[in-house]
Design a protein around this motif. Structure first.
Motif, short mmCIF file in Angstrom:
data_model
loop_
_atom_site.label_atom_id
_atom_site.label_comp_id
_atom_site.label_asym_id
_atom_site.label_seq_id
_atom_site.Cartn_x
_atom_site.Cartn_y
_atom_site.Cartn_z
N VAL A 1 21.05 15.69 22.87
CA VAL A 1 22.20 14.60 22.90
C VAL A 1 21.70 13.24 22.48
N ARG A 2 20.43 13.04 23.18
CA ARG A 2 20.09 11.54 22.91
C ARG A 2 19.57 11.46 21.66
N LYS A 3 19.22 12.53 20.79
CA LYS A 3 18.83 12.65 19.47
C LYS A 3 20.05 12.09 18.70
N PHE A 4 21.07 13.05 19.06
CA PHE A 4 22.24 13.02 18.31
C PHE A 4 22.95 11.45 18.47
N ALA A 5 22.82 10.61 19.68
CA ALA A 5 23.17 9.49 19.91
C ALA A 5 22.48 8.39 19.15
N ARG A 6 21.24 8.68 18.91
CA ARG A 6 20.25 7.78 18.23
C ARG A 6 20.62 7.77 16.64
N SER A 7 21.10 8.82 16.33
CA SER A 7 21.38 9.38 14.86
C SER A 7 22.56 8.28 14.45
N LEU A 8 23.69 8.10 15.53
CA LEU A 8 24.74 7.49 15.32
C LEU A 8 24.55 5.85 15.58
N GLY A 9 23.36 5.62 16.26
CA GLY A 9 23.29 4.39 16.48
C GLY A 9 24.04 4.03 17.96
N VAL A 10 24.24 4.99 18.63
CA VAL A 10 25.13 4.99 20.19
C VAL A 10 24.09 4.70 21.00
N ASN A 11 24.42 3.33 21.81
CA ASN A 11 23.87 3.51 23.18
C ASN A 11 24.28 4.18 24.20
N LEU A 12 23.54 5.03 24.74
CA LEU A 12 24.20 6.18 25.71
C LEU A 12 24.65 5.48 27.19
N SER A 13 23.97 4.21 27.48
CA SER A 13 24.49 3.59 28.58
C SER A 13 25.93 2.96 28.39
N ASP A 14 26.43 3.12 27.34
CA ASP A 14 27.92 2.71 27.09
C ASP A 14 28.75 3.56 27.04
N VAL A 15 28.16 4.96 26.92
CA VAL A 15 29.06 6.36 27.11
C VAL A 15 29.44 6.73 28.47
N LYS A 16 30.54 6.99 28.75
CA LYS A 16 30.99 7.75 30.02
C LYS A 16 30.84 9.22 29.62
N GLY A 17 29.78 9.90 30.70
CA GLY A 17 29.91 11.31 30.75
C GLY A 17 30.90 12.15 31.39
N SER A 18 31.34 13.12 30.55
CA SER A 18 32.44 14.25 31.19
C SER A 18 32.02 15.16 32.12
N LYS A 19 30.85 15.45 32.28
CA LYS A 19 30.33 16.70 32.89
C LYS A 19 29.91 16.07 34.59
N GLU A 20 29.42 17.03 35.17
CA GLU A 20 29.05 16.76 36.43
C GLU A 20 27.89 15.60 36.61
#
Length: 395
Positions: free
Chosen positions: A114-133
């Protein structure tokens, strides 16, 4: 007492790796087998875990920097083998430290893929709200965030003038390794590419026939890989590696065929080892498995190492020809291209419609001359145009 975790020699001539992602910080209390960091070699992404439990008192380098074999990755304070096994009063203190560190880090929970996928899109994961537990982030969460952030960009320009600025993308990770490998290939190997067209109507019918007797999703590539192993047996100079230091050509007795897979991070080349000893169905199954691993980021170093010859495909939408780049230290690479209907001369000497595919064979002209290239292409065309001839070599 402290325990230094060293960056070990992971084989295949790999002496350095780029730090992609740290999962711990100095001061963290970690457990045995906990993920420490993710590194990128010129072969694959590798996850490194801790062999000990304890407190991290040293951490080497920042993301984007290089680690070399023998470097200390982290230093772990593990008095009495593990700081985790201390009296309850100290455990409480440590837990307080962990809570404090966690607040500072604001760590996100996401799998490496998931981290790799986010990097490929230029997305900062700290800005994303996780939907899982526990707020764990999935690829779907990243995709939805990316889609929402890029929705109606013209409307957002007035409020966000930064959207009009140029975007700079760091060359790092797998893309950095591809950059280095292509640079070495281009400026070290005197590439020459031979091109030809082959009529594939018989191959198309051959695959359709096989489709009726197998449950495996069968593309043309497994069949072509099988053809290539037979062609390489007849033309051994192409199934070779170049030892530049000793100025020797190593004719390989194993037929380990690499095939290019496009991922969000770049091109990865998994290898079908001992392809000559496997059936078309076995090759197809293995390809599906390796493609899934390559795209999820879970492929191992062994699965992308040891290749003796590589096949690259430009896909259905590709052009007629290309000039594929040789993967050092191999001496040749085959490119297969889009199948297109064209006017052809039929066996009756009449003009008709046939399906034509372009093939491109790049070779190291220091090692291979034009005449063996012509024979290689002819042998390959014979198999493609008469695929049933493969049965003549079946034991």
């Amino acid at each position: 007492m402290s325990y230094p975790l060293k960056f070990a020699d992971i084989g295949e001539g790999i002496h350095e790796a780029e730090i992609i992602k740290w999962y711990i910080n100095v001061g963290d209390i970690i457990e045995e087998d906990q993920l420490v960091l993710e590194v990128q070699t010129d072969k694959a992404t590798v996850e490194i875990t801790s062999p000990k439990a304890g407190k991290v008192i040293y951490r080497s380098g920042n993301e984007g920097e290089l680690l070399y074999v023998g470097d200390t990755i982290i230093d772990i304070e593990n008095n009495n083998e593990s700081n985790i096994l201390e009296p309850k009063s100290k455990i409480k203190e440590q837990n307080d430290d962990i809570k404090s560190i966690s607040k500072t880090i604001n760590r996100v929970i996401a799998a490496p893929s998931v981290r790799k996928f986010a990097r490929s899109l230029g997305v900062n994961l700290s800005d994303v709200k996780g939907s899982k537990e526990n707020g764990r982030i999935t690829k779907q969460d990243v995709q939805e965030y990316f889609s929402e952030a890029n929705k109606n960009p013209k409307h957002n320009d007035e409020k966000n003038p930064v959207l009009n600025e140029d975007v700079r993308i760091p060359i790092k990770g797998l893309r950095k390794q591809i950059y280095k490998n292509m640079e070495k290939s281009a400026f070290t190997i005197p590439h020459t590419t031979a091109m030809d067209e082959v009529q594939v109507d018989a191959l198309i019918n051959f695959r359709k026939t096989l489709d009726t007797i197998t449950d495996v999703k069968l593309t043309y590539m497994p069949i072509i890989i099988k053809f290539i192993t037979e062609v390489l047996k007849k033309n051994p100079i192409f199934n070779a590696l170049l030892d530049e230091e000793n100025k020797e050509v190593i004719l390989k007795k194993q037929y380990n065929i690499g095939f290019a897979v496009s991922t969000n991070e770049g091109i990865i080349v998994p290898v079908i080892h001992q392809a000559d000893q496997k059936s078309i169905e076995e090759i197809a199954n293995e390809m599906i498995n390796l493609q899934e691993k390559a795209r999820s980021g879970s492929i191992t170093l062994k699965e992308i190492s040891g290749g003796t010859f590589t096949i690259s495909s430009t896909g259905r939408q590709g052009g007629t020809f290309a000039t594929p780049m040789i993967s050092c230290p191999q001496v040749a690479i085959l490119g297969i291209h889009a199948m297109k209907e064209k006017p052809v001369i039929l066996q009756t000497r009449e003009i008709g419609i046939g399906t034509i595919m372009g093939i491109s064979l790049s070779f190291d002209h220091r090692i291979i001359d034009g005449e063996p290239v012509g024979k290689f292409i002819k042998d390959l065309k014979d198999y493609i145009e008469k695929p049933e001839s493969l049965l003549l070599n079946t034991r």
